[in-house]
Design a protein around this motif. Structure first.
Motif, short mmCIF file in Angstrom:
data_model
loop_
_atom_site.label_atom_id
_atom_site.label_comp_id
_atom_site.label_asym_id
_atom_site.label_seq_id
_atom_site.Cartn_x
_atom_site.Cartn_y
_atom_site.Cartn_z
N LYS A 24 -2.32 6.74 4.07
CA LYS A 24 -2.10 6.57 2.65
C LYS A 24 -1.52 5.88 1.21
O LYS A 24 -0.99 6.28 0.67
N GLN A 25 -2.55 4.71 1.47
CA GLN A 25 -2.76 4.25 0.80
C GLN A 25 -2.66 4.66 -0.86
O GLN A 25 -1.99 3.71 -1.58
N ASP A 26 -3.59 5.74 -0.62
CA ASP A 26 -4.20 6.13 -2.17
C ASP A 26 -2.81 6.87 -2.67
O ASP A 26 -2.62 6.56 -4.11
N SER A 27 -2.05 7.86 -1.87
CA SER A 27 -0.87 8.71 -2.31
C SER A 27 0.55 7.31 -2.70
O SER A 27 1.57 7.86 -2.74
N LEU A 28 0.70 6.20 -1.68
CA LEU A 28 1.78 5.50 -1.66
C LEU A 28 1.37 4.62 -2.95
O LEU A 28 0.89 4.24 -3.22
N GLU A 29 3.09 4.40 -2.73
CA GLU A 29 3.50 3.21 -4.41
C GLU A 29 3.12 2.51 -3.36
O GLU A 29 3.66 1.66 -2.41
N PRO A 30 3.39 1.51 -4.64
CA PRO A 30 3.19 0.04 -3.74
C PRO A 30 4.17 -0.23 -3.59
O PRO A 30 4.64 -1.28 -2.70
N ALA A 31 6.00 0.18 -3.74
CA ALA A 31 6.92 -0.66 -2.78
C ALA A 31 7.23 0.30 -1.48
O ALA A 31 7.29 -0.64 -0.55
N GLU A 32 6.17 1.32 -1.46
CA GLU A 32 5.85 2.04 0.05
C GLU A 32 5.06 0.98 0.89
O GLU A 32 5.27 0.71 2.13
N GLN A 33 3.85 1.20 0.13
CA GLN A 33 2.82 -0.20 0.82
C GLN A 33 3.88 -1.52 1.34
O GLN A 33 3.62 -2.30 2.06
N ARG A 34 4.31 -2.05 0.49
CA ARG A 34 5.00 -3.58 0.72
C ARG A 34 6.26 -3.56 1.74
O ARG A 34 6.01 -3.77 2.13
N ARG A 35 6.65 -2.40 1.42
CA ARG A 35 7.44 -1.36 3.07
C ARG A 35 7.11 -1.50 3.78
O ARG A 35 7.45 -2.92 5.62
N PHE A 36 5.52 -1.22 4.15
CA PHE A 36 5.54 -0.57 5.77
C PHE A 36 4.41 -2.00 5.85
O PHE A 36 4.65 -2.92 6.89
N LEU A 37 4.38 -3.42 4.91
CA LEU A 37 3.55 -4.31 5.49
C LEU A 37 4.94 -5.26 5.94
O LEU A 37 4.34 -5.64 6.70
N LEU A 73 6.27 -5.21 25.03
CA LEU A 73 4.93 -5.28 24.19
C LEU A 73 4.84 -3.80 23.36
O LEU A 73 4.10 -3.25 22.55
N ARG A 74 4.16 -2.98 24.94
CA ARG A 74 4.34 -1.78 23.80
C ARG A 74 5.13 -1.21 22.47
O ARG A 74 4.27 -1.03 21.67
N THR A 75 6.36 -1.62 22.65
CA THR A 75 7.22 -1.33 21.67
C THR A 75 6.83 -1.68 19.85
O THR A 75 6.20 -0.29 18.71
N PRO A 76 6.72 -3.36 19.78
CA PRO A 76 6.26 -3.55 18.80
C PRO A 76 4.92 -3.14 18.12
O PRO A 76 4.47 -3.45 17.12
N LEU A 77 4.03 -3.57 19.46
CA LEU A 77 2.81 -2.99 18.58
C LEU A 77 1.86 -1.51 18.75
O LEU A 77 1.56 -1.24 17.26
N ALA A 78 3.63 -0.37 19.35
CA ALA A 78 3.27 0.90 18.63
C ALA A 78 3.78 1.16 17.05
O ALA A 78 2.55 1.52 16.54
N SER A 79 4.63 0.06 17.05
CA SER A 79 4.81 0.69 15.23
C SER A 79 4.27 -0.49 14.64
O SER A 79 3.93 0.00 13.69
N VAL A 80 3.30 -1.56 14.73
CA VAL A 80 2.66 -2.46 13.70
C VAL A 80 1.20 -1.44 13.91
O VAL A 80 0.88 -1.01 12.78
N GLN A 81 0.71 -0.51 14.59
CA GLN A 81 -0.89 0.43 15.00
C GLN A 81 -0.20 1.14 13.87
O GLN A 81 -0.69 1.86 13.21
N GLY A 82 1.12 1.96 13.82
CA GLY A 82 1.87 3.21 13.08
C GLY A 82 1.94 2.99 12.02
O GLY A 82 1.04 3.73 11.34
N TYR A 83 2.63 1.37 11.05
CA TYR A 83 2.54 1.37 9.87
C TYR A 83 1.74 1.05 9.44
O TYR A 83 0.85 1.30 8.29
N LEU A 84 0.89 0.42 9.88
CA LEU A 84 -1.01 -0.27 9.61
C LEU A 84 -1.87 1.16 10.10
O LEU A 84 -2.65 1.32 8.53
N GLU A 85 -1.85 2.02 10.02
CA GLU A 85 -2.35 3.36 10.03
C GLU A 85 -1.81 4.66 8.76
O GLU A 85 -3.16 5.36 8.45
N ALA A 86 0.10 4.05 9.17
CA ALA A 86 -0.14 5.35 7.78
C ALA A 86 -0.38 5.14 6.70
O ALA A 86 -0.83 5.27 6.00
N LEU A 87 -0.69 2.89 6.35
CA LEU A 87 -0.67 2.29 5.38
C LEU A 87 -1.94 3.10 4.52
O LEU A 87 -2.70 3.00 4.12
N LYS A 88 -3.48 3.10 5.88
CA LYS A 88 -4.36 2.82 6.00
C LYS A 88 -4.94 4.43 5.44
O LYS A 88 -5.45 4.65 4.19
#
Length: 496
Positions: free
Chosen positions: A297-310, A280-295
């Motif tokens: 870097k959302q101003d500096s990420l391209e829409p395609a990168e944001q879509r990939r993170f999501l 459980l820790r692995t997918p939780l950590a992955s979801v948390q990491g991508y969401l935190e990165a999206l939060k």
């Protein structure tokens, strides 16, 4: 542990036997003394039945048809001297005492009852027959009697008490003392022999209970090991104690087996918690990491990168949801909350439907799904649970097959049942891992992202329907899973 003697069955039986023997012995002694007295009285009365009549004739107490008072007085004096055990009384026709040989100060009665006298005169064989004792208000004794001066013209009776006061005194001093000694000796010997025999018998009777008690105490002291007897495996042919002993040994083995099972289950539970926490820790950590990165870097990420993170976060959340669902399903199977609803169904139709359902997934993975030999057969099982088994096996085969290599399914009859096989073209299973593939969270060479619960769930679903799953490596490469299901009864199908 040594228990006090009186707390054992043998000790209590021995005490009860001792008290019983003492009680019976005491009653026997009392009854024996009473019986001896009665017997002595009967013998005495039988031997001296004609004593009164002989005294009248031998001592010339009757002269010219009249009672000779002087001769009677001399008779009194004579017998008080030579035979003080008897007492002689002269009675009138109404039973009043006219004269006697006893001490006047000790005479308590003025008359005696005539009923026993008349009964003895009418039936001389009626003995022992007790008459009134003039020296007591209530005591009765054996006697001898004769009418005087003659039986033809009686005016009174010569009444002889055979066991007078002097006799009672002598008996109490000598005879009774001897009887008591003999009775006490006989009682002691009887008690000793009876107690010894009873203790030996009780020992033979209770020694098996003692051994059973020792085994119970040993089992209580060390509940982790079964207490067995060398004869435990033989059929029980003895009495209730043998049956109880055999049943206890069976129970102890069952308890030990259950304790071992509980220990194993507890170990599995701990291992399951650790594995679940890790998976459980692995997918939780992955979801948390991508969401935190999206939060961040959302101003500096391209829409395609944001879509990939999501998409990655969504994929990991789906993986997490799938893992939670499998955990709940496995827990329900372990707790036997699911019950199979068996009914006859065509296995080939179910296999076709499941293949069609997994066709898009297989095409996306580039793995063709093929149906090999399909024999028409009907199984008696739960169709929904069987579909769930095939879903897990086909999904597992797709994950392990290289792109372009087919997953092959077949249906055939075998061993009185229906066998559905699912074969992949992957690298197969290492020989040392074959026996572990149905264990929860065992991943082996599984691709990342799979928790290893699918095969464990399929194995338990098959067992829930009295079926089974086996696995082997194919000579041409890859692994083949075989699901065996009970064959439906044709009679039940036709009547249903």
């Amino acid at each position: 542990m040594v228990r006090p003697m009186l707390r054992t069955l043998y000790g209590r039986l021995a005490l009860a036997l001792f008290l019983l023997l003492v009680t019976v012995g005491g009653l026997f002694t009392v009854l024996s003394l009473y019986s001896v007295r009665e017997y002595t009285a009967a013998v005495n009365q039988e031997l001296n039945r004609d004593l009164a009549r002989n005294l009248v004739s031998d001592r010339n107490l009757v002269t010219d048809g009249q009672l000779n008072r002087d001769a009677l007085k001399k008779l009194f004096e004579l017998y008080m001297t030579i035979n003080p055990s008897i007492e002689i009384y002269l009675l009138d026709s109404d039973g009043r005492i006219l004269s006697y040989s006893a001490d006047p100060d000790k005479i308590k009665r003025k008359r005696v009852s005539l009923a026993p006298i008349r009964e003895l005169l009418s039936d001389p064989q009626a003995f022992p027959l007790l008459g009134d004792d003039p020296r007591s208000h209530d005591r009765r004794k054996v006697f001898s009697v004769t009418p005087v001066p003659s039986e033809a013209h009686p005016t009174g009776y010569l009444y002889v008490v055979l066991r007078g006061e002097e006799y009672d005194l002598a008996e109490s001093m000598v005879h009774s003392h001897q009887l008591l000694q003999m009775g006490a000796g006989a009682l002691a010997v009887s008690l000793f022999v009876g107690l010894l025999a009873g203790l030996l018998f009780f020992r033979l009777l209770t020694r098996r209970l003692a051994r059973l008690t020792e085994r119970v105490e040993a089992f209580e002291a060390d509940a982790g090991s079964a207490v067995t007897d060398p004869a435990d495996e033989r059929p029980v042919t003895g009495d209730d104690i043998d049956y109880l002993s055999a049943r206890f040994d069976q129970m102890s083995r069952r308890i030990v087996a259950q304790l071992e099972l509980l220990k194993d289950k507890d170990h599995q539970r701990r291992q399951l918690v650790a594995q679940v926490s890790h998976d459980l820790r692995t997918p939780l950590a992955s979801v948390q990491g991508y969401l935190e990165a999206l939060k961040l870097k959302q101003d500096s990420l391209e829409p395609a990168e944001q879509r990939r993170f999501l998409e990655v976060a969504l994929s990991e959340s789906r993986r997490l949801a799938r893992l939670v669902d499998e955990l709940f399903e496995l827990a329900a199977l372990e707790a036997r909350e699911k019950q199979a609803v068996r009914e006859p169904f065509a296995v080939a139709e179910l296999v076709h439907d499941v293949v069609q359902k997994h066709q898009p997934e297989a095409e996306q993975a580039g793995v063709p799904l093929q149906l090999d030999a399909v024999e028409p057969a009907r199984a008696m099982a739960d169709i929904a649970l069987c579909e769930r088994i095939l879903d897990n096996l086909i999904g597992n085969a797709i994950n392990h097959s290289p792109e372009g290599q087919p997953v092959t399914l077949s249906v055939r009859r075998d061993e009185g049942g229906v066998v559905v096989s699912v074969a992949d073209a992957g690298s197969g299973i290492a020989p040392d891992q074959v026996e572990h593939v149905f264990e929860p969270f065992y991943q082996g060479s599984a691709r990342p992202g799979h928790a290893g619960l699918g095969l464990a769930i399929a194995h338990r679903l098959a067992a829930l329907q009295d079926g089974r799953i086996s696995v082997c490596n194919r000579p041409a490469g890859g692994a083949e899973f075989r699901v065996w299901l009970p064959l439906a009864d044709q009679t039940a199908i036709s009547t249903g």
